[in-house]
Motif scaffolding. Structure first.
Motif, PDB file in Angstrom:
ATOM      1  N   ALA A 332       0.841  -1.157   0.104  1.00 50.80           N
ATOM      2  CA  ALA A 332       0.142   0.053  -0.130  1.00 50.80           C
ATOM      3  C   ALA A 332       0.806   1.262   0.155  1.00 50.80           C
ATOM      4  O   ALA A 332       0.556   2.291  -0.740  1.00 50.80           O
ATOM      5  N   LEU A 333       1.917   1.260   0.776  1.00 48.02           N
ATOM      6  CA  LEU A 333       2.957   2.388   0.813  1.00 48.02           C
ATOM      7  C   LEU A 333       3.458   2.594  -0.680  1.00 48.02           C
ATOM      8  O   LEU A 333       3.706   3.498  -0.911  1.00 48.02           O
ATOM      9  N   GLN A 334       3.887   1.439  -1.083  1.00 44.91           N
ATOM     10  CA  GLN A 334       4.490   1.719  -2.520  1.00 44.91           C
ATOM     11  C   GLN A 334       3.290   2.307  -3.469  1.00 44.91           C
ATOM     12  O   GLN A 334       3.660   2.854  -4.290  1.00 44.91           O
ATOM     13  N   VAL A 335       2.277   1.767  -3.470  1.00 42.51           N
ATOM     14  CA  VAL A 335       1.034   2.376  -4.488  1.00 42.51           C
ATOM     15  C   VAL A 335       1.012   4.063  -4.007  1.00 42.51           C
ATOM     16  O   VAL A 335       0.852   4.889  -5.110  1.00 42.51           O
ATOM     17  N   ARG A 336       1.131   4.269  -2.840  1.00 42.46           N
ATOM     18  CA  ARG A 336       1.172   5.841  -2.436  1.00 42.46           C
ATOM     19  C   ARG A 336       2.497   6.458  -2.878  1.00 42.46           C
ATOM     20  O   ARG A 336       2.662   7.638  -2.672  1.00 42.46           O
ATOM     21  N   LYS A 337       3.470   5.673  -3.425  1.00 42.60           N
ATOM     22  CA  LYS A 337       4.612   6.240  -3.578  1.00 42.60           C
ATOM     23  C   LYS A 337       5.482   6.941  -2.502  1.00 42.60           C
ATOM     24  O   LYS A 337       6.079   8.108  -2.561  1.00 42.60           O
ATOM     25  N   SER A 338       5.110   6.243  -1.298  1.00 36.99           N
ATOM     26  CA  SER A 338       5.691   7.048  -0.096  1.00 36.99           C
ATOM     27  C   SER A 338       7.305   6.624   0.013  1.00 36.99           C
ATOM     28  O   SER A 338       7.616   5.394  -0.263  1.00 36.99           O
ATOM     29  N   THR A 339       8.016   7.698   0.646  1.00 32.45           N
ATOM     30  CA  THR A 339       9.345   7.275   0.906  1.00 32.45           C
ATOM     31  C   THR A 339       9.620   7.877   2.289  1.00 32.45           C
ATOM     32  O   THR A 339       9.488   9.276   2.214  1.00 32.45           O
ATOM     33  N   PRO A 340      10.289   7.267   3.241  1.00 38.02           N
ATOM     34  CA  PRO A 340      10.559   5.821   3.132  1.00 38.02           C
ATOM     35  C   PRO A 340       9.412   4.819   3.439  1.00 38.02           C
ATOM     36  O   PRO A 340       8.249   5.514   3.736  1.00 38.02           O
ATOM     37  N   THR A 341       9.617   3.786   3.333  1.00 42.60           N
ATOM     38  CA  THR A 341       8.502   2.721   3.641  1.00 42.60           C
ATOM     39  C   THR A 341       9.050   1.837   4.846  1.00 42.60           C
ATOM     40  O   THR A 341       9.855   2.044   5.151  1.00 42.60           O
ATOM     41  N   ASN A 342       8.050   0.914   5.155  1.00 38.66           N
ATOM     42  CA  ASN A 342       8.318   0.134   6.143  1.00 38.66           C
ATOM     43  C   ASN A 342       9.056  -0.941   5.938  1.00 38.66           C
ATOM     44  O   ASN A 342       8.548  -2.362   6.442  1.00 38.66           O
ATOM     45  N   ASP A 343      10.147  -1.075   5.171  1.00 38.33           N
ATOM     46  CA  ASP A 343      10.834  -2.299   4.765  1.00 38.33           C
ATOM     47  C   ASP A 343      11.880  -2.395   5.959  1.00 38.33           C
ATOM     48  O   ASP A 343      13.070  -2.423   5.784  1.00 38.33           O
ATOM     49  N   PHE A 344      11.375  -3.197   7.061  1.00 43.08           N
ATOM     50  CA  PHE A 344      12.341  -3.403   8.187  1.00 43.08           C
ATOM     51  C   PHE A 344      13.588  -4.056   8.085  1.00 43.08           C
ATOM     52  O   PHE A 344      14.406  -4.036   8.514  1.00 43.08           O
ATOM     53  N   PHE A 345      13.305  -5.292   7.192  1.00 43.51           N
ATOM     54  CA  PHE A 345      14.380  -5.963   7.074  1.00 43.51           C
ATOM     55  C   PHE A 345      15.422  -5.654   6.069  1.00 43.51           C
ATOM     56  O   PHE A 345      16.690  -5.575   6.642  1.00 43.51           O
ATOM     57  N   LEU A 346      15.273  -4.916   5.242  1.00 44.05           N
ATOM     58  CA  LEU A 346      16.094  -4.179   4.520  1.00 44.05           C
ATOM     59  C   LEU A 346      17.176  -3.117   5.133  1.00 44.05           C
ATOM     60  O   LEU A 346      18.112  -3.075   5.214  1.00 44.05           O
ATOM     61  N   LYS A 347      16.072  -2.436   5.954  1.00 43.13           N
ATOM     62  CA  LYS A 347      16.817  -1.280   6.717  1.00 43.13           C
ATOM     63  C   LYS A 347      17.878  -1.930   7.722  1.00 43.13           C
ATOM     64  O   LYS A 347      18.936  -1.379   7.726  1.00 43.13           O
ATOM     65  N   THR A 348      17.543  -3.060   8.164  1.00 45.96           N
ATOM     66  CA  THR A 348      18.374  -3.984   9.160  1.00 45.96           C
ATOM     67  C   THR A 348      19.490  -4.456   8.462  1.00 45.96           C
ATOM     68  O   THR A 348      20.630  -4.331   8.966  1.00 45.96           O
ATOM     69  N   ALA A 349      19.226  -5.049   7.476  1.00 44.46           N
ATOM     70  CA  ALA A 349      20.399  -5.645   6.756  1.00 44.46           C
ATOM     71  C   ALA A 349      21.323  -4.762   6.187  1.00 44.46           C
ATOM     72  O   ALA A 349      22.553  -4.890   5.991  1.00 44.46           O
ATOM     73  N   ARG A 350      20.696  -3.578   5.722  1.00 42.13           N
ATOM     74  CA  ARG A 350      21.688  -2.301   5.115  1.00 42.13           C
ATOM     75  C   ARG A 350      22.538  -2.018   6.232  1.00 42.13           C
ATOM     76  O   ARG A 350      23.911  -1.790   5.872  1.00 42.13           O
ATOM     77  N   VAL A 351      22.235  -1.953   7.323  1.00 45.67           N
ATOM     78  CA  VAL A 351      23.159  -1.267   8.518  1.00 45.67           C
ATOM     79  C   VAL A 351      24.074  -2.425   9.060  1.00 45.67           C
ATOM     80  O   VAL A 351      25.314  -2.243   9.089  1.00 45.67           O
ATOM     81  N   LEU A 352      23.663  -3.759   8.962  1.00 40.29           N
ATOM     82  CA  LEU A 352      24.339  -4.947   9.232  1.00 40.29           C
ATOM     83  C   LEU A 352      25.663  -4.940   8.246  1.00 40.29           C
ATOM     84  O   LEU A 352      26.905  -5.038   8.847  1.00 40.29           O
ATOM     85  N   LEU A 353      25.270  -4.870   7.125  1.00 44.50           N
ATOM     86  CA  LEU A 353      26.299  -4.820   6.144  1.00 44.50           C
ATOM     87  C   LEU A 353      27.290  -3.793   5.962  1.00 44.50           C
ATOM     88  O   LEU A 353      28.541  -3.696   5.919  1.00 44.50           O
ATOM     89  N   SER A 354      26.899  -2.351   6.351  1.00 48.77           N
ATOM     90  CA  SER A 354      27.459  -1.104   6.447  1.00 48.77           C
ATOM     91  C   SER A 354      28.461  -1.326   7.375  1.00 48.77           C
ATOM     92  O   SER A 354      29.477  -0.791   7.659  1.00 48.77           O
TER      93      SER A 354
END
Length: 379
Positions: A332-354
């Motif tokens: 639903a957030l993607q349909v709204r073209k919202s940014t940021p969205t609630n992609d919690f796993f990607l957020k956490t993975a990005r920090v883990l790798l950074s």
């Protein structure tokens, strides 16, 4: 005591009390709630839910830190702002009462995917609160919107969106105010991120908000207008917000599971693709055991072609979470073209790798067949 030496009107006092009750319900806090003032940090309100699971002990509503003056404010003025919008010099326009119900909002609502009625795991109460609270705190730290305005906008979006959401699922499906219910979490996370995305657009550099003053023990709460300056470039706000949320989630998971068999493997030096995959798999496990998804997996879809021996650079990964708690809200957030969205796993993975010196590129999140499918490459 909230009446402020008799100067606050009865209506204002009632809306303030209702505001606090609204905040408690929105966060899924049941009667096991303790509220107290920590004088060491001024009048920072702490609301703590007695944990249902021994491994978590979060300050669910307002962790005390340098921004707690705004979190205190948000708890008391959220619904009160609906009755009387504060005059905020230099602030972005607050949401109008009918904005969430206008023709554009109704049309956008009509083209969204309907929330699916499927088997889903119950979330760990405190993990769900962690996701909600870290998202709120990140916005607070970015100083891009008055937090009393955010609470008002959040209230109006929740109010407009809840009935259509419940109607699509049918009676008795959604347990209002209960964050462990994946259907309610899906809804409230959507409302939160729809508000965050809205309030991040064209943010002012300076704005005015009402902040609590320490009036001493057993004294009425007093609020004074303060001009706040935003330090982060407006174009970087969504990225910075995601980074702050990812850091908060990863820090908490590390705090809980460090030194146990469930700890995320540490990525040292220049980790290879196998090491990275191992860490991502364990991160999936932690999301699953906390009820965020029914099951999940991580895999390599393309090995590195960089020729750098022992490096994960250039490797492509895919993570699949089945029936996640953000299944409907993410779409639903993607349909709204919202940014940021609630992609919690990607957020956490990005920090883990950074933290291992690895940068995520070409990332995407899709919602298909009741799954959240995250793909990315490593630079």
């Amino acid at each position: 005591s909230l009446a402020g030496n008799g100067k606050m009107s009865l209506l204002h006092m009632l809306t303030v009390v209702l505001s606090f009750f609204s905040m408690k319900c929105a966060l899924g806090l049941t009667p096991d709630v303790r509220v107290h003032t920590d004088l060491k940090y001024g009048t920072a309100l702490q609301v703590k839910k007695i944990p249902d699971y021994s491994e978590f002990d979060l300050s669910c509503a307002s962790p005390v830190h340098e921004h707690s003056r705004r979190e205190t404010l948000s708890g008391f003025l959220g619904a009160a702002a609906v009755a009387s919008t504060p005059m905020a010099a230099f602030a972005a326009p607050p949401m109008a009462t009918g904005e969430a119900e206008n023709v554009g909002a109704q049309f956008e609502r009509s083209i969204r995917p309907k929330p699916p009625k499927i088997l889903r795991s119950k979330l760990n109460q405190n993990f769900a609160v962690l996701l909600m609270r870290s998202s709120y705190n990140a916005l607070d730290q970015l100083d891009c919107v008055p937090m009393d305005q955010f609470q008002r906008d959040f209230f109006l979006i929740r109010q407009a969106e809840y009935e259509p959401y419940v109607k699509n699922l049918g009676p008795g499906v959604v347990q209002q105010g209960n964050l462990v219910d994946p259907y309610y979490f899906d809804f409230i996370s959507f409302a939160q991120y729809a508000t965050i995305a809205r309030d991040m657009k064209d943010p002012p550099e300076f704005f005015e908000e009402k902040q609590p003053e320490d009036m001493g023990e057993d004294q009425p709460m007093n609020f004074k207008p303060v001009v706040v300056r935003r330090e982060v470039d407006a174009k970087l706000l969504p990225e910075k917000h995601s980074e702050l949320v990812g850091n908060a989630i990863l820090d908490r998971l590390d705090e809980i599971f460090a030194g146990t068999a469930s700890a995320i493997p540490e990525l040292r030096g220049r980790p290879n693709s196998a090491n990275v995959l191992s860490a991502l798999k364990q991160l999936v496990v932690l999301f699953v055991i906390n009820g965020f998804a029914f099951e999940g997996r991580a895999e390599i879809t393309k090995e590195s072609q960089s020729g750098m021996l022992g490096s994960a650079t250039g490797t492509q990964f895919k993570i699949v979470l089945s029936t996640p708690a953000n299944l409907w809200s993410g779409r639903a957030l993607q349909v709204r073209k919202s940014t940021p969205t609630n992609d919690f796993f990607l957020k956490t993975a990005r920090v883990l790798l950074s933290r291992a010196g690895l940068l995520v590129s070409s990332s995407s999140v899709k919602y298909e067949n009741n799954q959240e499918i995250t793909t990315f490459s490593i630079l």
